[in-house]
Design an enzyme around this catalytic site. Structure first.
Site, PDB file in Angstrom:
ATOM      1  CG  ASP A   1      -1.627   1.240   1.514  1.00  0.00           C
ATOM      2  OD1 ASP A   1      -1.642   2.110   0.613  1.00  0.00           O
ATOM      3  OD2 ASP A   1      -2.206   1.383   2.604  1.00  0.00           O
TER       4      ASP A   1
ATOM      5  CE  LYS B   1      -1.578   7.056  -3.302  1.00  0.00           C
ATOM      6  NZ  LYS B   1      -2.005   6.133  -2.247  1.00  0.00           N
TER       7      LYS B   1
ATOM      8  CD  GLU C   1      -4.830   3.700  -2.176  1.00  0.00           C
ATOM      9  OE1 GLU C   1      -5.649   4.517  -1.681  1.00  0.00           O
ATOM     10  OE2 GLU C   1      -3.711   4.037  -2.586  1.00  0.00           O
TER      11      GLU C   1
ATOM     12  CG  ASP D   1      -9.070   4.646   1.393  1.00  0.00           C
ATOM     13  OD1 ASP D   1      -8.550   5.312   2.305  1.00  0.00           O
ATOM     14  OD2 ASP D   1      -8.411   3.986   0.577  1.00  0.00           O
TER      15      ASP D   1
END
Ligand code: AMP
Length: 604
Positions: free
Chosen positions: A5, A67, A168, A190
């Site tokens: 992850d 990211k 994810e 999430d």
């Protein structure tokens, strides 16, 4: 085969052993590792906790939240925002891409992410005692093709064969449903450090996981909540002292740290103290402190609209999935931000049910990636993952119209074909602009790539037929083919990220990354921690007499001195005992003390 992850704030690596998925702790014993990278004055590369610990004193050369930049173009609003708010320098690269400057050297974003991936690879290798070469890596469901490609590039630079990129929330659902043999419709909410995602999945009998709809915002995360707290602190300080803390880089970094800490604390307590001694000088030879109480209620008011934005996206996604709230049978929470009570209650209120408490929000995604990895390696594993494309795909046609070929939320892998005709008489070439997005106005969508089909037969407009085929593979990566139906002439591209790297550049980066591993493995962890601690202790010692003199007159100052002495003593004890974990723990306190001391001396 490992599952990674690769998070905005933290990363996590997991593996399936003897049929059981588990997270691999790093050498410090932590199950997650900060996605941070730094280069020290001596040119040493640091990744993870060690990079985070020195972030404040080396802010310009420490990258966090890379990211948010991966696969983005230089001129995108998100990059502009990052340029304005990041403590590290972001510049334009040779392909209108983004580069990050650390100690005068430019790095591409995939290269920075590769350093984090490499760290995760090393964590797994240390644990397994063997080389790891294959991985499943997760990305936010809402990542477009450019962002997925760039993540794959990062894996390659890190020496990993990324056999699959998965979303994810899908990974989270895999982990939730693993081994339970259930049939359920599940929503995965999430909310992480940098991105928000929602996915709705159908878990069927015999291990079929089918995504029905997915959506999200790649620029909405815990960092935005932190920013609200910082604004509140800065504003309060301004009203009290008429001084702008934003003008002071070091003060701003300390605020950022304190804001996140306060936010996390408020998930378990109702109020907390933000205490930053000697934050800035008054300009009259006097150091000022920031001391403020933040209540959970104030935090909730400050972040209310951000939470509401996530709920709006949930509402829209339910509509896209053509489902009513009561058809959702379970809500799974993922990401560090879902520890915030207000977020849990907002989700419970919206879905009219209590979210599932059985999964660990920080680990569930990596576990799901490992499960998918194991399934891909083992033919006997009966698990089928049917994901969807988060964005519509199409081409730009005459007049900037977006002509959709594959609608949003179509199950992948998939391919679609459509026939187009020429728009001018005697047109001998057509330019195919491949785009991803939801707007009917092509210019508002993301350009993935372009190519030109030449050598068309001269003919009146509308008579030459061109067949365009779009294909999306299981990684969510796109390829396009265009064919002149009469001559059979064909052109195709694997859409390479327009903001990405060339093959040669990637090759060069792989070589550099290899050198780095050799370097990292040879350094003993204890020696590194000891040296770091001793260096800071030495610097604190040097400042003690001066600081004592300046602050001894106030209770607050005496208290700070006492605390500093205790931290130094604890660090010494830990070094004597060769307790690496304890030394590392003290380094945080030492760094804060050192920073505070430097502040006192500089500001008086
Ligand atoms: P992730 O990207 O899933 O690692 O989530 C990281 C985000 O979760 C960061 O913004 C953290 O500040 C936030 N976070 C972690 N723990 C907590 C907590 N206990 N309460 C609120 N936010 C948290």
């Amino acid at each position: 085969m490992i599952g990674i992850d690769l998070g905005t704030t933290n990363s996590c690596v997991a593996i399936v052993e003897n049929g059981t998925p588990s997270v691999i702790p790093n050498r410090g014993g932590y199950k997650t590792t900060p996605s941070m990278v730094a280069v020290t004055e001596a040119g040493k590369r640091l990744v993870g906790h060690i990079a985070k610990r020195q972030a404040i004193t080396n802010a310009e050369n420490t990258v966090y939240a890379a990211k948010r930049l991966i696969g983005r173009k230089w001129n995108s609003p998100q990059v502009k925002n990052a340029v304005a708010t990041s403590s590290y320098r972001i510049v334009e690269g040779p392909h209108h891409d983004v580069r990050i400057v650390l100690r005068d050297k430019e790095y591409s974003v995939p290269e920075i992410s590769a350093m984090v991936l490499q760290e995760m690879k090393i964590i797994a290798e240390d644990y397994l005692g063997e080389t790891v070469s294959k991985a499943v890596v997760t990305v936010p469901a809402y990542f477009n093709d450019n962002q997925r490609q760039a993540t794959k590039d990062a894996g390659e630079i890190a020496g990993l064969d990324v056999i699959r990129i998965i979303n994810e929330p899908t990974a989270a659902a895999l982990s939730y449903g693993f081994g339970r043999n259930m049939e359920k419709v599940v929503a995965v909410y999430d909310f992480g450090g940098g991105t928000f995602d929602i996915s709705i999945l159908e878990i069927g009998a015999h291990g079929v996981f089918k995504v029905i709809a997915t959506a999200g915002d790649t620029f909405l995360g815990g960092e935005d909540v932190d920013a609200r707290i910082i604004d509140w602190l800065v504003q309060g300080f301004k009203e009290e002292h008429n001084l702008d803390l934003r003008q002071d880089r070091m003060a701003l970094q300390r605020l950022k740290d304190a804001a996140e800490k306060a936010k996390c604390e408020l998930s378990s307590v109702k109020e907390t103290e933000v205490n930053l001694p000697f934050i800035i000088s008054s300009g009259r030879n006097e150091a000022l402190h920031l001391q403020k109480t933040l209540t959970r209620q104030t935090l909730e008011e400050l972040s209310d609209d951000l939470i509401e934005r996530t709920v709006d996206i949930c509402r829209q996604t339910l509509e896209d999935a053509k489902l009513e709230k009561d058809e959702i049978e379970e809500v799974v929470l993922v990401g560090g931000m879902t520890r915030m009570p207000k977020i849990q209650s907002a989700v419970a209120t919206f879905f009219e049910r209590e979210p599932c408490k059985g999964v660990h929000p920080d680990e569930v995604v990596a576990l799901g990636a490992a499960i998918q990895g194991a399934a891909l390696m083992d033919d006997k594993q009966e698990m089928v993952l049917l994901d969807v494309t988060p964005h519509a795909l199409g081409i730009m046609t005459f007049g900037s119209i977006f002509e959709e070929l594959i609608p949003q939320n179509t199950t992948v892998p998939t391919h679609r074909t459509k026939i187009f005709t020429t728009s001018r008489d005697n047109q001998t070439a057509v330019k195919i602009l491949v785009m991803q997005g939801e707007s009917t106005n092509a210019e508002e969508n993301e350009l993935l790539g372009e190519f030109i089909l030449t050598g068309l037969r001269r003919a009146p407009k509308g008579t030459v037929e061109i067949e365009v085929t779009f294909e999306i593979n299981a990684d969510g990566i796109v390829s396009v083919r265009a064919k002149d139906l009469e001559t059979g002439l064909e052109q195709s591209i694997q859409v390479t990220a327009t903001s990405g790297l060339t093959r040669d550049e990637i090759k060069g980066m792989i070589e550099n990354a290899k050198d780095d591993v050799v370097d990292r493995r040879s350094s003993e962890e204890f020696e590194a921690a000891k040296q770091e601690a001793e260096k800071i202790v030495g610097e604190i010692e040097k400042l003690f007499p001066q600081v004592e003199q300046i602050v001894a007159s106030s209770d607050f100052g005496r208290d700070a001195i006492e605390k500093a002495r205790a931290i130094v003593e604890r660090a010494r004890q830990a070094i004597v005992k060769k307790d690496v974990a304890a030394i590392k723990e003290q380094i945080d306190g030492l760094t804060r003390t050192h920073r505070m001391f430097k502040g006192v001396v500089a500001k008086t």
